[in-house]
Design a protein around this motif. Structure first.
Motif, short mmCIF file in Angstrom:
data_model
loop_
_atom_site.label_atom_id
_atom_site.label_comp_id
_atom_site.label_asym_id
_atom_site.label_seq_id
_atom_site.Cartn_x
_atom_site.Cartn_y
_atom_site.Cartn_z
N LYS A 1 5.38 28.25 16.16
CA LYS A 1 5.40 26.84 16.56
C LYS A 1 6.80 26.47 17.04
O LYS A 1 7.78 26.70 16.33
CB LYS A 1 4.99 25.96 15.39
N ASP A 2 6.88 25.92 18.23
CA ASP A 2 8.17 25.50 18.78
C ASP A 2 8.73 24.34 17.94
O ASP A 2 8.03 23.37 17.65
CB ASP A 2 8.01 25.05 20.23
N GLY B 1 6.71 21.32 18.90
CA GLY B 1 5.61 21.51 17.95
C GLY B 1 4.44 22.27 18.52
O GLY B 1 3.43 22.49 17.85
N LYS B 2 4.55 22.71 19.77
CA LYS B 2 3.47 23.44 20.42
C LYS B 2 3.64 24.95 20.21
O LYS B 2 4.74 25.42 19.94
CB LYS B 2 3.46 23.13 21.92
N PRO B 3 2.55 25.74 20.33
CA PRO B 3 2.67 27.20 20.20
C PRO B 3 3.62 27.79 21.25
O PRO B 3 3.62 27.36 22.41
CB PRO B 3 1.24 27.69 20.43
#
Length: 627
Positions: free
Chosen positions: A37-38, A42-44
């Motif tokens: 998770k970045d 917060g995205k993959p």
């Protein structure tokens, strides 16, 4: 054995059918992807994308790339370890064309950490023997294990250092290159067929790096091992010792294939390597986006990645992997039932190793013995020959408090020694050799005699110098309370360090906890006026409180003190009691002022044992829950 014969020595095979030299013919992977998770969005985020490769038995693969390229991530993923914190791994890992799981990989492989946690106070041969006993199956005799150990020591050129300790901050031992060789040799003792190496040359100069890799290559060729190693900035000599190269950048493949073919491949796609250039340096500089200032390197790296995807080399690699899948080995590796060491062998081996480490390790116990002896002399001479008159009551109580409190506080000196044990445990656990229960039990048992010795040394000096009750049973009870105090204090160190395995953090938290226990144990603030919050939340779980109470009862319950006489012929007694008119005070009257009852010593001992067990149980759970 003369070192000139090293190249003629082969590792004695473990007498188990499943470890035949041809059991693993190839090891492959494809469509490997690792996602985290970045932190910002917060995205993959992919940190490894569509990575493929194939290594045959007897070959060495170098995984290269700039920092952050995914080298260690790929190595951990292939070894079925946690690839990265919070990572999700997908893809196929194939051994002889068969899908591999964690159990199969652990049984067939060994993993050598970048900083392999060798125990500094044991010798090279002992390191190898303990590794053998922790991992070799029960049907391997001691003679066979010894022969294997001796052969490996010879094969890695460590014959002359066989009885040399690895080395501690206080006692010099092996050189950096010898430690690296020993780390690899200790993992090869079980005759694994796949060897994972994480930066095996880190911290070594070019000559030592080449030496270490040369030893590993020789072993790999003669024993048909699959060797997969991440490596950073190798010299030309070291680089050319590898058979294959996996070049990564930005989590994607830039090249995979024979080391000798790499220059021609890059020349063909438009990146010519100048003459007399270290190939490793050229490739890394070509794709090192850390050096990018205007986007040029990133654009070039993206071009290299895209050209690899369309290259005939990539197509040939995919075809090789597909062929391995469609024509797998006849031996079903997933159904192999591999013999293990006897259930009792692991804890017994850990006990034996811990015993040797404990009596040799100056930091673990010898320095602590000197510290506690110094404290005993200090306290014994400060509280020297206290008498049974009223003015000595408070010094007696002070001596009781400081004896227990500072004994437990000084247990923080155990933090560095336990951290070394913890690093070794994590490494051995990751290789499937040791579990948290065996580690905790052996650590506890091996500390008992040394902590008892410390207790005796301190008590013999401090007890009699101070002038506590000259009674054998009273002395033995004092000894018991101090021993339980030290056991609880060291168990607290083990718990805190298991949760926070960082030296400064563990030291600070343990010191703070001991300071808290001192404040609420009933000495500095008597129980009848202690704030309810501190009393009910912390006092009753404070092991120092029970030690203080036990020592107070032990010293005062059967002792009387004299009061000074007033000019008028009466007596001035600090504590009220039925003997005041005779110019005396009973010890039990003093205990009442501290809200300490007599007759509860057995209960307090039971609570102390419960606290010690509780600390150890929590430490076990902390390690159990950590992957």
């Amino acid at each position: 054995m003369d070192s000139s014969t090293d190249n003629d020595i082969e590792m004695a095979p473990v007498p188990t059918a499943h470890l035949a030299n041809d059991i693993v013919t190839d090891f492959a992977w494809r469509q490997m992807q690792v996602t985290v998770k970045d932190r910002q969005s917060g995205k993959p985020k992919n940190i490894l994308s569509d990575v493929a490769g194939l290594v045959e038995a007897g070959d060495m693969l170098a995984i290269m790339g700039p920092s952050g390229s995914g080298k260690t991530t790929l190595l951990n993923a292939l070894a079925h370890r946690v690839a990265a914190a919070g990572a999700h791994t997908t893809g196929q890992i194939l051994t002889n064309g068969q899908k591999s799981n964690m159990t199969m990989i652990r049984d067939l492989s060994a993993y050598v950490e970048q900083d392999d946690a060798l125990i500094g106070s044991i010798t090279v041969k002992e390191t190898m023997m303990f590794a053998a006993r922790l991992s070799l199956p029960s049907n391997v005799t001691r003679k066979e294990a010894m022969r294997r150990v001796d052969d490996l020591i010879s094969s890695f050129g460590l014959q002359e250092q066989a009885h040399t300790v690895v080395g501690t901050p206080i006692k010099k031992g092996l050189s950096g290159g010898q430690k690296k060789r020993l780390g690899v040799a200790s993992r090869l003792v079980t005759n694994p067929k796949i060897l994972f190496l994480d930066e095996p040359t880190s911290g070594l100069d070019s000559a030592l790096s080449a030496e270490v890799i040369r030893y590993i290559k020789d072993i790999a060729k003669r024993n048909k091992l699959v060797v997969i190693s991440s490596i950073h900035q190798p010299s030309t000599t070291t680089y050319q010792l590898f058979d294959k190269l996996a070049l990564l950048s930005m989590g994607e493949t830039c090249y995979f294939g024979p080391v000798n073919d790499a220059p021609d491949y890059f020349h063909r796609i438009g990146y010519h390597m100048p003459a007399a250039t270290n190939p490793a340096e050229f490739f890394l500089d070509l794709i090192n986006i850390d050096l990018d200032k205007n986007g040029e390197v990133r654009e070039r790296t993206r071009d290299v990645i895209e050209q690899w995807k369309k290259s005939p080399e990539r197509a040939a690699l995919d075809a090789e992997i597909e062929k391995a899948v469609t024509t797998p080995s006849k031996t079903d590796l997933s159904k192999l039932k591999l013999p293990k060491p006897s259930p009792w062998m692991v804890p017994v081996t850990l006990l034996h190793r811990s015993w040797i480490k404990a009596y040799r390790d100056v930091v673990a116990y010898e320095i602590r013995i000197v510290m506690y002896l110094g404290l005993a002399i200090l306290m014994g001479t400060v509280f020297l020959r206290l008498k049974s008159s009223q003015e000595y009551i408070q010094p007696f109580i002070n001596a009781i408090f400081f004896g227990g409190a500072f004994m437990s506080f000084m247990a923080v000196a155990y933090v560095p020694a336990f951290l070394e044990d913890l690093q070794t445990f994590h490494m051995e656990r990751a290789n499937g050799l040791v579990g948290p229960l065996a580690f905790n039990v052996s650590n506890f048992l091996i500390g008992l005699p040394f902590l008892f010795l410390i207790t005796v040394i301190f008590s013999v000096v401090e007890y009699w110098l101070t002038g506590f009750r000259a009674n054998g049973s009273a002395f033995m009870m004092y000894l018991l309370w101090l021993f339980l105090d030290l056991l609880a204090a060291e168990s607290l160190v083990v718990l805190v360090t298991s949760i926070f395995p960082i030296f400064v953090v563990a030291l600070a938290i343990t010191a703070f906890a001991n300071g808290l226990w001192m404040v609420v144990d009933g000495f500095l603030v008597p129980m009848n006026i202690l704030n309810a919050f501190w009393k009910y939340v912390f006092h009753y779980i404070d092991y120092q409180a029970y030690v203080f109470q036990g020592m107070m009862v032990n010293e005062l319950k059967d002792r009387d003190y004299t009061c000074p006489q007033t000019p008028g012929g009466g007596y001035q007694c600090m504590y009220a009691g039925p003997l005041n008119s005779e110019g005396k005070m009973r010890g039990v009257d003093i205990l009442k002022q501290f809200n300490i009852e007599t007759g509860l010593e057995g209960t307090w001992v039971g609570i102390m044992i419960g606290i010690i067990f509780g600390y150890r149980l929590l430490a076990y759970l902390a390690l159990r829950l950590k992957k």
